[in-house]
Write a protein that holds these residues in place. Structure first.
Motif, PDB file in Angstrom:
ATOM      1  N   ASP A 267      -6.818  20.670  16.710  1.00  4.11           N
ATOM      2  CA  ASP A 267      -7.902  21.213  16.696  1.00  4.11           C
ATOM      3  C   ASP A 267      -8.820  21.831  17.491  1.00  4.11           C
ATOM      4  O   ASP A 267      -9.901  21.866  17.533  1.00  4.11           O
ATOM      5  N   LEU A 268      -8.759  22.318  18.454  1.00  8.74           N
ATOM      6  CA  LEU A 268      -9.621  23.024  20.286  1.00  8.74           C
ATOM      7  C   LEU A 268      -9.650  24.342  20.008  1.00  8.74           C
ATOM      8  O   LEU A 268     -10.469  24.419  20.219  1.00  8.74           O
ATOM      9  N   PHE A 269      -8.953  24.996  18.836  1.00  8.48           N
ATOM     10  CA  PHE A 269      -9.236  26.100  18.587  1.00  8.48           C
ATOM     11  C   PHE A 269     -10.239  26.805  17.967  1.00  8.48           C
ATOM     12  O   PHE A 269      -9.930  26.022  16.852  1.00  8.48           O
ATOM     13  N   TYR A 270     -10.802  27.276  17.966  1.00  7.23           N
ATOM     14  CA  TYR A 270     -11.621  27.616  16.583  1.00  7.23           C
ATOM     15  C   TYR A 270     -11.872  29.177  16.448  1.00  7.23           C
ATOM     16  O   TYR A 270     -11.447  29.919  17.213  1.00  7.23           O
ATOM     17  N   PRO A 271     -12.495  29.687  15.105  1.00 12.45           N
ATOM     18  CA  PRO A 271     -12.563  31.836  15.223  1.00 12.45           C
ATOM     19  C   PRO A 271     -13.315  32.207  16.108  1.00 12.45           C
ATOM     20  O   PRO A 271     -14.123  31.150  16.738  1.00 12.45           O
ATOM     21  N   GLY A 272     -12.553  32.837  16.473  1.00 13.49           N
ATOM     22  CA  GLY A 272     -12.836  33.617  17.658  1.00 13.49           C
ATOM     23  C   GLY A 272     -12.625  33.081  18.865  1.00 13.49           C
ATOM     24  O   GLY A 272     -12.630  34.283  20.617  1.00 13.49           O
ATOM     25  N   THR A 273     -12.048  32.146  19.424  1.00 11.43           N
ATOM     26  CA  THR A 273     -11.551  31.924  20.628  1.00 11.43           C
ATOM     27  C   THR A 273      -9.686  32.766  21.095  1.00 11.43           C
ATOM     28  O   THR A 273      -9.739  32.541  22.162  1.00 11.43           O
ATOM     29  N   HIS A 274      -9.389  32.924  20.155  1.00 12.47           N
ATOM     30  CA  HIS A 274      -8.270  33.716  20.041  1.00 12.47           C
ATOM     31  C   HIS A 274      -7.189  34.652  18.596  1.00 12.47           C
ATOM     32  O   HIS A 274      -7.730  33.729  17.627  1.00 12.47           O
TER      33      HIS A 274
END
Length: 401
Positions: A267-274
């Motif tokens: 759940d750590l990544f979210y849109p725009g982070t990678h």
């Protein structure tokens, strides 16, 4: 008349020697431009899991290239979804697991660093622990977690917040406190000379990361995709990491890497982070599905285990051989003298491809498909190479009383 070496010197950056001009391959054999055959027991450094030009690989490339090779990351493809689900199943993530498809192991490790940073942002932790002897890649982020001076020093300063420790349980315990956000480690350090972590290290690492609210991130770029005889080396240790990176053997020679997450780390990544332009493209995904599917349907992991044991037993007692280490078909042959490069050269002269990651270690990582013929030929050629080098080593003279 210019040679291919002249062309390489003129046109390619000088980043390392090139031993031959290879033109084609089949199975565990490759041929150079002069028609000379070599037995490939390095496998593109643990990449060519099905060998060269395997029909499954060729068919997958041809079929997918004829339909859909690339779409932007605004879209998904059936091959991408199939591969993500397959990797979750093989890694045992359960429903909570997630997959990001990249183009290489280095890229997957870059994303692993970002995963640790995101976890740190949520917890206030900042220190990433890495192990001496590790190799995680050569881009600036991956280089920052690769504590080898020869690789890092020309590019200082690297990322802050990285602490390198000895690969021992005592050093791990001494380094852990509530500032640690993650430990990133290879179960077997391939570039250090195929060096497994000490017995019990990963289990203790799992305990410490869990008790301190840190992530356990495993770099299985070399060991994953069945190279050790299990789909992932961590499965041999009975631990469950928070994330694992994989590449090399995953697509049998087609560029592809992945970050696989478990549990809350998903759940750590979210849109725009990678993201990645080429990551998870339909062509690479389809090839990886075909390669992994063939390994599974043909039971090749059993062959990896059996042939690895056969090779380790076969080299015991050969000249200069002090022992072996590793697992499956990632094997380090430890020499009694620091003559690995000479042995590599002698092997090459006899038509055998291996490499020397350390002064006293020869690494082999052949295709999962090797059989009696390949094993027998390797043992013959390798013994000849060892014997030739052994004759050049001076015999110690007795010291007068």
């Amino acid at each position: 008349m210019t040679t291919w070496q002249d062309d390489a010197t003129r046109d390619l950056m000088s980043l390392g020697g090139r031993l031959a001009l290879l033109e084609r391959g089949e199975g565990s054999s490759v041929w150079d431009a002069d028609g000379r055959r070599y037995l490939d027991f390095l496998g593109g450094i643990a990449v060519n899991s099905l060998g060269h030009a395997h029909p499954v690989f060729v068919d997958a490339v041809s079929r997918q290239a004829a339909t859909l090779s690339h779409v932007s990351n605004y879209f998904a493809s059936p091959a991408q979804l199939e591969l993500a689900a397959r990797l979750k199943r093989l890694a045992g993530t359960g429903d909570e697991g997630r997959v990001f498809l990249a183009n290489s192991g280095t890229e997957a490790n870059e994303m692993a660093i970002k995963l640790a940073r995101l976890h740190g942002g949520a917890t206030g932790k900042s220190t990433i622990l890495v192990l001496n002897g590790a190799f995680h890649g050569r881009t600036m982020g991956a280089l920052s977690i690769t504590p080898k001076a020869a690789y890092r020093d020309p590019f200082e300063p690297v990322l802050p917040g990285i602490t390198a420790i000895a690969a021992t349980i005592d050093a791990l315990e001494a380094a852990f406190d509530d500032s640690v956000v993650a430990l990133i480690a290879e179960p077997i350090q391939g570039e250090a000379g195929v060096v497994p972590l000490p017995e019990g290290f990963l289990a203790r690492a799992r305990e410490l990361t869990a008790s301190h609210g840190a992530l356990l991130i495993l770099d299985e770029v070399q060991t994953g995709s069945g190279r050790t005889g299990d789909w992932f080396a961590f499965q041999r240790e009975g631990v469950v990491p928070d994330a694992v990176t994989v590449a090399k053997s995953i697509a049998g020679g087609f560029p592809l890497g992945a970050l696989i997450t478990f549990g809350a780390a998903s759940d750590l990544f979210y849109p725009g982070t990678h993201n990645s332009t080429f990551g998870g493209n339909p062509l690479a995904s389809a090839v990886a599905n075909a390669v992994l599917g063939h390994i599974e349907s043909e039971g090749l992991l059993a062959n990896v285990t059996a042939r690895g044991a056969e090779l380790r037993a076969g080299v015991e007692g050969m000249p200069l051989v002090a022992g072996t280490r590793g697992a499956g078909l990632l094997i380090g042959i430890v020499l009694s003298e620091p003559v690995a490069n000479e042995v590599r050269q002698a092997a090459h002269e006899r038509g055998l491809i291996v490499n020397a990651p350390a002064a006293d270690v020869i690494r082999i990582a052949p295709a999962y498909t090797i059989g009696d013929d390949e094993v027998g030929e390797f043992l013959t050629l390798f013994r000849e190479a060892l014997a030739a080098v052994a004759t050049t080593i001076p015999t110690p003279t007795e010291t007068p009383a």
